[in-house]
Scaffold this motif. Sequence first.
Motif, short mmCIF file in Angstrom:
data_model
loop_
_atom_site.label_atom_id
_atom_site.label_comp_id
_atom_site.label_asym_id
_atom_site.label_seq_id
_atom_site.Cartn_x
_atom_site.Cartn_y
_atom_site.Cartn_z
N SER A 1 0.85 -1.19 0.00
CA SER A 1 0.00 0.00 0.00
C SER A 1 0.89 1.24 0.00
O SER A 1 2.10 1.16 0.28
CB SER A 1 -0.90 0.00 1.23
N LEU A 2 0.32 2.39 -0.29
CA LEU A 2 1.13 3.62 -0.33
C LEU A 2 1.78 3.89 1.02
O LEU A 2 2.96 4.25 1.09
CB LEU A 2 0.26 4.80 -0.75
N ARG A 3 1.02 3.74 2.07
CA ARG A 3 1.58 4.02 3.40
C ARG A 3 2.68 3.00 3.76
O ARG A 3 3.73 3.38 4.28
CB ARG A 3 0.47 4.00 4.45
N ASP A 4 2.44 1.72 3.46
CA ASP A 4 3.45 0.70 3.77
C ASP A 4 4.71 0.88 2.92
O ASP A 4 5.82 0.65 3.39
CB ASP A 4 2.87 -0.70 3.54
N LEU A 5 4.52 1.31 1.67
CA LEU A 5 5.67 1.57 0.80
C LEU A 5 6.52 2.70 1.38
O LEU A 5 7.75 2.59 1.46
CB LEU A 5 5.20 1.94 -0.61
N SER A 6 5.88 3.77 1.81
CA SER A 6 6.60 4.89 2.40
C SER A 6 7.34 4.46 3.65
O SER A 6 8.52 4.80 3.85
CB SER A 6 5.61 6.02 2.73
N ASN A 7 6.69 3.67 4.50
CA ASN A 7 7.33 3.19 5.72
C ASN A 7 8.52 2.29 5.42
O ASN A 7 9.57 2.36 6.08
CB ASN A 7 6.32 2.45 6.60
N PHE A 8 8.36 1.41 4.42
CA PHE A 8 9.44 0.48 4.05
C PHE A 8 10.66 1.23 3.54
O PHE A 8 11.80 0.95 3.94
CB PHE A 8 8.93 -0.50 2.99
#
Length: 546
Positions: free
Chosen positions: A58-65
């Motif tokens: 997801s966009l948020r998980d991608l940013s966090n990763f």
Amino acid sequence: MSEDASSYPPIEPTKFDLIVVGTGLQESVIAAAASANGKTVLHLDPNSSYGSHYASLSLRDLSNFLNSHPAPHPSTSSNGHDFTPIPLAARPLYSHVEISSFVPEILDDEHSRKFNIDLCGPRVLFCADKTIDLILKSGANQYIDFKSVDSSFVCDASGRLTSVPDSRAAIFKDKSLGLREKNQLMRFFKLVQQHLGGGENERISEQDLESPFVEFLKKMRLPPKIKSIILYAIAMADYDQDNVELCEDVLKTKDGIDRLALYYSSVGRFPNALGAFLYPIYGHGELPQAFCRRAAVKGCIHVLRMPMIALLMDKCTGHYKGVRLSSGQDLFSHQLILDPSSVVPLPLISSPKDSPRENRQILGLGDEKRKVARGICITRSSLRPDTSNFLVVYPPRSLYPEQVTSIRALQIGSDLAVCPSGMFVLYFCTLCHDANQGIKSLNAAMDSLLTLPKSSHSESSTTVHSENSAEVKPTVLWKALYIQELTMDQFESINSTAMPDGNFNYNNILDAALKLFQKVYPDEELFPETVSPENPEDDNEFSVES
């Protein structure tokens, strides 16, 4: 980690033939292959989902990763055992991360989770490449579906997008090619076909095969436009081939011919695939998950949210014995495969027989200096009103004089379940040595195709040239840029997989996985020829949706 690893129940058994850390594609293929050969395998991942550096997020998980910073593992004690725990070092593999949201509601939790964004894009599977063969042979095809990428375009120096002819019929239909160009292209492809399938008299000479492909194309008197299409949009060369003396990676004719053969044998392999390329429904993160499911069927144990914090080394011999988990449990195995995030400490691997050069290569500090610049954009309209899923290739120097590498852009629409209905995801990629160089190249490609809003409410109406008409450039809703390192480490019974490379397909990645598997198990076949007992009729079916 979404949950404290110490709350996990102990893993049973405690001894395995192989422990694999990370659920990226290479690790998952090796875990599935070892399980298929009857090995006991434990597959760990510190993340809460499968895929590691090959995940679709997801966009948020991608940013966090991308923005996560690996914390050093704490020191541990041996507690009187016959082994010494050596804390693993962690290394950052992403840098220069820039994420911009021009429509903030896209990042709302509910909306963000409707995206499946590839961490290692842009990437496809050729219909006839070895990845498809491996998916079929392993039985992983039961867990994944694909759709065809509709078409390919190449951008010339004037900024125009030209169709890549993928068949004899396409060559004749292509209005951008003159009659003379069509005849030259047909003669060239006829020679290639004769070389691949004919006798000695029809074969290309050995001297030509060992020469640079660009010189052979000149010898065939192909015009610059056709030569550029063949080199960069079909053979997928990365570096500027016109200056052979300065080119970092000169493509030989024999390799160019092989790539042409792969491209054209891919067209028409599957009835529902229009072109040469396939893309996994729900994103490329489905590939490692499919192999993990295959491994689980064969008895592999998978544990997510479980970091490994130390190697266990025999006090007498100094050889690897096992791993210590963040839960505090010690597990043992004959072999260990690490994902590229972990680094074996230098004092551990140094020994009189190891040369400094070998040590540097083990640590990923050796000859590989290239990086991969990756970019992602989200829009509400397609670059072309009649097509959702397609590739655009920018050959070297097509955007600006100092552009020394190809840039590939892949647009994927909502019909592939990677974004909400009515939206599109564009992936950009190029090789670079310097982060600034890579980001400059990606921005140039993005500016050529897209409009960045001056504010979240702007609606720009600039145009981009195509073969037939001027079209409005889509406005970017969300954008990400990042630099990814390239690594590959190996040492005796401790091996490390590589980061995703800058290629457009998986062939080199799977070659590396095969070599690593053969190193660990030299007497075993990657996937023995067996029929799955749970679905024997499905093992040779490959699903490509219309």
